[in-house]
Design a protein around this motif. Structure first.
Motif, short mmCIF file in Angstrom:
data_model
loop_
_atom_site.label_atom_id
_atom_site.label_comp_id
_atom_site.label_asym_id
_atom_site.label_seq_id
_atom_site.Cartn_x
_atom_site.Cartn_y
_atom_site.Cartn_z
N UNK A 17 -9.34 7.09 10.62
CA UNK A 17 -9.58 8.21 9.71
C UNK A 17 -9.59 7.75 8.26
N UNK A 18 -8.72 6.81 7.94
CA UNK A 18 -8.73 6.26 6.58
C UNK A 18 -10.08 5.61 6.27
N UNK A 25 -5.55 7.49 2.18
CA UNK A 25 -6.65 6.55 2.45
C UNK A 25 -7.05 5.81 1.18
N UNK A 26 -7.18 6.53 0.08
CA UNK A 26 -7.59 5.89 -1.17
C UNK A 26 -6.49 4.99 -1.73
N UNK A 27 -5.24 5.33 -1.43
CA UNK A 27 -4.13 4.46 -1.84
C UNK A 27 -4.20 3.13 -1.08
N UNK A 72 -6.64 16.20 -0.34
CA UNK A 72 -5.64 16.37 0.70
C UNK A 72 -4.73 15.15 0.73
N UNK A 73 -3.56 15.28 1.34
CA UNK A 73 -2.68 14.11 1.48
C UNK A 73 -3.36 12.97 2.23
N UNK A 77 -4.81 -0.43 -2.80
CA UNK A 77 -3.78 -1.45 -2.60
C UNK A 77 -4.32 -2.69 -1.89
N UNK A 78 -5.64 -2.72 -1.67
CA UNK A 78 -6.28 -3.88 -1.01
C UNK A 78 -5.68 -4.15 0.36
#
Length: 200
Positions: A5-6, A130-132, A124-125, A136-137
């Motif tokens: 999902x990420x 996902x973007x974090x 959304x959380x 964060x590579x």
């Protein structure tokens, strides 16, 4: 949330140089599911064979569905075969799942989905997470995204994938996407040749 999902969320959020193909993304999502199933101990990898283990439910409907579809008969399924079997229309399944949960909505303006409809991610959380991971590579997410055409800027400090099993899955995903592209090119050449015959 899961790696699959990420990956879908990052793909929808980013602006790729070329549109991400539904087939490419479906194969990558199937690979991400394997990595997540290994992490939850639902299976282990014996070389490139997927050996089912525990029947443990996760908090993700699609990942639980993937676990029920594992081949539980020896000599067990190869990762490559799983990608093609499970990957069929998997991107559309993830899109539907995110729509159902309100994380992806139809908009008059926004990014195009695979069916040509305008879709937009909601705040959304799940999107934040996902973007974090992307920012964060996180190496597995970066590697899967790169396979479908979303390369990230990597430096010497970017962590590499160290797990041998994960590497096996990533190589299988890469090979499957390359095989799919070869099929596309062959069909394109055949169509062009057929059109030339009729024009001639």
């Amino acid at each position: 949330m899961t790696t699959a999902k990420d990956l879908f969320i990052v793909t929808m959020d980013r602006e790729p140089d070329r549109p991400v193909g539904q087939g490419d993304l479906s194969l990558a999502l199937a690979g991400a599911e394997v990595i997540d199933l290994v992490a939850t101990e639902a299976l282990t990898l014996d070389g490139d064979r997927m050996v089912p283990r525990l029947d443990s439910a996760t908090d993700d409907r699609l990942l639980d569905e993937a676990a029920t579809k594992l081949d539980r008969r020896a000599p067990y399924e190869r990762v490559e075969d799983w990608l093609w079997r499970r990957g069929r229309d998997l991107a559309a399944a993830y899109q539907s799942d995110l729509e159902r949960s309100g994380q992806l909505v139809r908009q008059k303006r926004g990014r195009l989905s695979f069916k040509g409809e305008r879709m937009e991610l909601t705040d959304s959380p799940a999107r934040t997470r996902a973007l974090h991971r992307w920012a964060a590579d996180e190496p597995v997410l970066l590697a899967l995204a790169a396979v479908v055409g979303l390369p990230a800027e990597q430096t010497e400090d970017t962590p590499a994938v160290a797990d041998e099993g994960v590497t096996t899955v990533l190589v299988a995903v890469h090979d499957a996407v390359m095989e799919l592209e070869a099929v596309r090119q062959r069909r394109s050449i055949e169509k062009a040749a057929f059109a030339n015959i009729w024009r001639g």
